[in-house]
Design a protein around this motif. Structure first.
Motif, PDB file in Angstrom:
ATOM      1  N   GLU A   1      30.563 -52.512  20.883  1.00 50.46           N
ATOM      2  CA  GLU A   1      30.018 -52.638  19.521  1.00 50.46           C
ATOM      3  C   GLU A   1      28.674 -51.926  19.348  1.00 50.46           C
ATOM      4  O   GLU A   1      28.176 -51.810  18.233  1.00 50.46           O
TER       5      GLU A   1
ATOM      6  N   HIS B   1      34.235 -60.483  18.219  1.00 54.78           N
ATOM      7  CA  HIS B   1      33.505 -59.283  17.807  1.00 54.78           C
ATOM      8  C   HIS B   1      34.529 -58.272  17.334  1.00 54.78           C
ATOM      9  O   HIS B   1      35.311 -57.740  18.130  1.00 54.78           O
TER      10      HIS B   1
ATOM     11  N   HIS C   1      28.245 -56.932  12.045  1.00 52.14           N
ATOM     12  CA  HIS C   1      27.508 -56.667  13.293  1.00 52.14           C
ATOM     13  C   HIS C   1      26.409 -55.640  13.022  1.00 52.14           C
ATOM     14  O   HIS C   1      26.123 -55.328  11.871  1.00 52.14           O
ATOM     15  N   HIS C   2      25.805 -55.110  14.083  1.00 50.16           N
ATOM     16  CA  HIS C   2      24.634 -54.240  13.888  1.00 50.16           C
ATOM     17  C   HIS C   2      24.952 -52.972  13.088  1.00 50.16           C
ATOM     18  O   HIS C   2      24.058 -52.367  12.509  1.00 50.16           O
TER      19      HIS C   2
ATOM     20  N   TRP D   1      25.440 -67.862  12.733  1.00 52.50           N
ATOM     21  CA  TRP D   1      25.045 -67.378  14.072  1.00 52.50           C
ATOM     22  C   TRP D   1      24.331 -66.031  13.885  1.00 52.50           C
ATOM     23  O   TRP D   1      24.968 -64.985  13.790  1.00 52.50           O
TER      24      TRP D   1
ATOM     25  N   TYR E   1      29.010 -64.974  12.662  1.00 50.77           N
ATOM     26  CA  TYR E   1      27.943 -64.231  13.327  1.00 50.77           C
ATOM     27  C   TYR E   1      27.454 -63.219  12.304  1.00 50.77           C
ATOM     28  O   TYR E   1      28.262 -62.441  11.769  1.00 50.77           O
TER      29      TYR E   1
ATOM     30  N   ARG F   1      18.634 -67.666  16.964  1.00 51.56           N
ATOM     31  CA  ARG F   1      18.334 -66.244  16.769  1.00 51.56           C
ATOM     32  C   ARG F   1      17.976 -65.936  15.316  1.00 51.56           C
ATOM     33  O   ARG F   1      17.816 -64.784  14.929  1.00 51.56           O
TER      34      ARG F   1
ATOM     35  N   ARG G   1      13.365 -67.289  20.678  1.00 60.08           N
ATOM     36  CA  ARG G   1      14.263 -67.167  21.830  1.00 60.08           C
ATOM     37  C   ARG G   1      13.595 -66.392  22.970  1.00 60.08           C
ATOM     38  O   ARG G   1      13.010 -65.333  22.767  1.00 60.08           O
TER      39      ARG G   1
ATOM     40  N   PHE H   1      34.471 -66.673  20.315  1.00 62.19           N
ATOM     41  CA  PHE H   1      33.618 -65.670  19.691  1.00 62.19           C
ATOM     42  C   PHE H   1      34.534 -64.478  19.395  1.00 62.19           C
ATOM     43  O   PHE H   1      35.368 -64.124  20.236  1.00 62.19           O
TER      44      PHE H   1
ATOM     45  N   GLY I   1      14.436 -64.228  25.714  1.00 62.01           N
ATOM     46  CA  GLY I   1      15.329 -63.305  26.425  1.00 62.01           C
ATOM     47  C   GLY I   1      16.751 -63.812  26.549  1.00 62.01           C
ATOM     48  O   GLY I   1      17.222 -64.611  25.756  1.00 62.01           O
TER      49      GLY I   1
ATOM     50  N   ASP J   1      21.663 -62.844  14.744  1.00 68.93           N
ATOM     51  CA  ASP J   1      21.397 -61.994  15.906  1.00 68.93           C
ATOM     52  C   ASP J   1      20.610 -60.764  15.437  1.00 68.93           C
ATOM     53  O   ASP J   1      20.623 -60.427  14.255  1.00 68.93           O
TER      54      ASP J   1
HETATM   55  C1  JFZ Z   1      23.532 -59.278  21.138  1.00 68.93           C
HETATM   56  C2  JFZ Z   1      24.194 -58.115  20.476  1.00 68.93           C
HETATM   57  O1  JFZ Z   1      23.351 -57.002  20.490  1.00 68.93           O
HETATM   58  C3  JFZ Z   1      25.505 -57.825  21.160  1.00 68.93           C
HETATM   59  O2  JFZ Z   1      26.155 -56.731  20.547  1.00 68.93           O
HETATM   60  C4  JFZ Z   1      26.391 -59.040  21.056  1.00 68.93           C
HETATM   61  O3  JFZ Z   1      26.686 -59.319  19.701  1.00 68.93           O
HETATM   62  C5  JFZ Z   1      25.688 -60.224  21.696  1.00 68.93           C
HETATM   63  C6  JFZ Z   1      26.421 -61.528  21.538  1.00 68.93           C
HETATM   64  O4  JFZ Z   1      24.384 -60.403  21.152  1.00 68.93           O
HETATM   65  O5  JFZ Z   1      23.170 -58.876  22.452  1.00 68.93           O
HETATM   66  C7  JFZ Z   1      21.926 -59.027  22.969  1.00 68.93           C
HETATM   67  C8  JFZ Z   1      21.000 -59.804  22.382  1.00 68.93           C
HETATM   68  C9  JFZ Z   1      19.763 -59.949  22.977  1.00 68.93           C
HETATM   69  C10 JFZ Z   1      19.483 -59.305  24.158  1.00 68.93           C
HETATM   70  C11 JFZ Z   1      20.432 -58.525  24.751  1.00 68.93           C
HETATM   71  C12 JFZ Z   1      21.653 -58.389  24.157  1.00 68.93           C
HETATM   72  N1  JFZ Z   1      18.217 -59.464  24.757  1.00 68.93           N
HETATM   73  O6  JFZ Z   1      17.384 -60.259  24.271  1.00 68.93           O
HETATM   74  O7  JFZ Z   1      17.932 -58.854  25.786  1.00 68.93           O
END
Ligand code: JFZ
Length: 431
Positions: free
Chosen positions: A46, A25, A94-95, A189, A137, A222, A227, A23, A229, A191
């Motif tokens: 991030e 980032h 990313h976000h 992928w 991603y 995702r 999903r 992975f 949690g 998110d």
């Molecule tokens: C997410 C992203 O926010 C994080 O920056 C990173 O990329 C990761 C792989 O994925 O993180 C999360 C996603 C979901 C939860 C928490 C962190 N959640 O559901 O609680």
């Protein structure tokens, strides 16, 4: 009743074989690296825009500071390959919305930095050359795009003109660029699907959109709202080909046909943080990989490159050692199936390939290993590796007991291969 879907079996075959991925980032957040205005911001690197409540206007200048002159796609891909990784998942976006490729749909991309090189193009070319799957991603949530909703509380840009439908069109346009201009993409992928604006209908639609552009691309869960949690598995009828546990490995597998991949960090952040030196040991990382494989899942291990474009040295060292172990023991990981034992065994983990069992010994200090309830006859038991030391095995009503050879006692994570007379039969005692 299990649904047999030949198309899906074919499409996921490489993913099941691979077991181990990288992975990555990487983006503008690597520049502050967890420190904003001299303050060490908590949380993952991030997320700094969010954790330090930075405004878009204050975040945007990072684009002019992003100049990773030491970036080498060739080296990154070679490092992943030498570590024994079979695929790379990199943040196309990313976000924070910043794009690592040359997007025609925004200036909020790498072409607007002093670096001005399409990082994903370079990686795509190298991945094809070095034969490793490239995956993207792609964050649904976007803190920067003016049409994305909801806005963060401290973001005072007027919302009146924001139009979420237009944001979706933008995101799809970008995915079209990524899925038509960068060769075959292993996984999309997604998110950020947890946001209230993203619906099940959006998820289904986006899943179909990706599949239509590249029919072989695997899409994680995702993309939709199913999903559960951090445990990451889908409950109910939602889109997505596989589950995404985050920073955890399920206690047990989920049986054949349920695919998953645990994504985990090497230290405590995804994106680079200059002060995070809490590196996991190589032993822990290898045990995580073995643990995932023994439960029928993949291990997606994260790297957060520096703003110069390099992997921090502790990462290089650990990945190198993992690769060394995998060179000798890869047979017991790649293309294996989950353990036939319903729960992890106290002394280690088991993977399977047809009539063979691979015993990954985590605890080499005990004199014997019990395979509880194993009824199939053992044809041979030897260590995996050049020496092929034979391991005494004896059957009893409890199962099969192996006597650990003296020479394994101080070896890191040795593997014993059992050849069985047929497919393993395990009788589970109800206790
Ligand atoms: C997410 C992203 O926010 C994080 O920056 C990173 O990329 C990761 C792989 O994925 O993180 C999360 C996603 C979901 C939860 C928490 C962190 N959640 O559901 O609680």
């Amino acid at each position: 009743m299990k649904r047999i879907d030949a198309e899906r079996e074919r499409r996921l075959a490489w993913f099941r074989e691979a077991r181990f991925g990288m992975f990555i980032h990487w983006g503008l957040y690597a520049v502050p690296g967890g420190v904003w205005k001299g303050r060490d911001v908590g949380g993952v690197g991030e997320w700094i825009y969010n954790s330090a409540q930075i405004t878009v206007a204050d975040y945007e200048p990072l684009q002019q500071q992003f100049n990773p002159v030491k970036f080498s796609a060739k080296e990154w891909v070679a490092t992943a390959k030498d570590a024994g990784m079979r695929y790379i998942v990199i943040t196309s976006k990313h976000h924070d919305g910043f794009c690592l490729w040359d997007s025609k749909l925004t200036d909020w991309d790498v072409m607007g930095t002093p670096f001005k090189r399409d990082i994903l193009k370079e990686l795509a070319a190298e991945c094809q050359k070095q034969k490793i799957k490239l995956c993207f991603y792609h964050s649904i949530m976007d803190w920067h795009h003016p049409d994305y909703l909801p806005r963060r509380g401290w973001d005072k840009r007027p919302v009146a003109e924001a139009n979420f439908a237009r944001y979706i069109a933008y995101m799809k346009g970008q995915l079209k660029e990524l899925l038509t201009g960068y060769g075959p993409i292993g996984i999309a992928w997604f998110d950020g699907e947890w946001e209230g604006t993203w619906t099940h209908a959006h998820g289904e639609d986006l899943y179909q959109f990706v599949r239509a552009l590249q029919p072989n691309t695997i899409v994680n869960n995702r993309v939709d709202k199913g999903r559960q949690g951090m445990a990451g598995m889908t409950k109910g009828d939602f889109a997505g080909d596989y589950g995404t546990p985050e920073q955890e490995i399920p206690a047990n597998g989920f049986g054949e046909g349920v695919d998953w991949e645990s994504c985990m960090t090497l230290n405590d952040t995804w994106g680079f943080k200059s002060k995070d030196t809490n590196w996991k040991s190589t032993e822990t990382l290898l045990k995580n990989l073995i643990d995932c494989a023994s439960k029928g899942g993949n291990y997606l291990l994260n790297v957060g490159p520096t703003p110069e474009g390099t992997f921090p040295q502790p990462i290089i060292e650990r990945l190198g050692m993992m690769g060394k172990w995998l060179k000798a023991h890869g047979e017991a990981i790649y293309g294996t199936q989950a353990s036939p034992f319903p729960k992890p065994l106290p002394w280690g983990r088991v993977t399977r390939k047809g009539n063979k069992l691979y015993l990954h010994v985590f605890n080499t200090s005990q004199p014997t290993l019990l395979l509880p309830g194993l009824k199939t006859k053992v044809k041979s038991a030897r260590t995996l590796g050049k020496e092929r030391i034979s391991v005494p095995a004896s059957a009893s009503p409890e199962g099969v007991t192996l006597t650990l050879p003296e020479s394994l006692k101080n070896q890191p994570l040795p593997v014993i291969v059992l050849e069985l007379d047929g497919p393993p039969t395990v009788e589970v005692s109800e206790t």
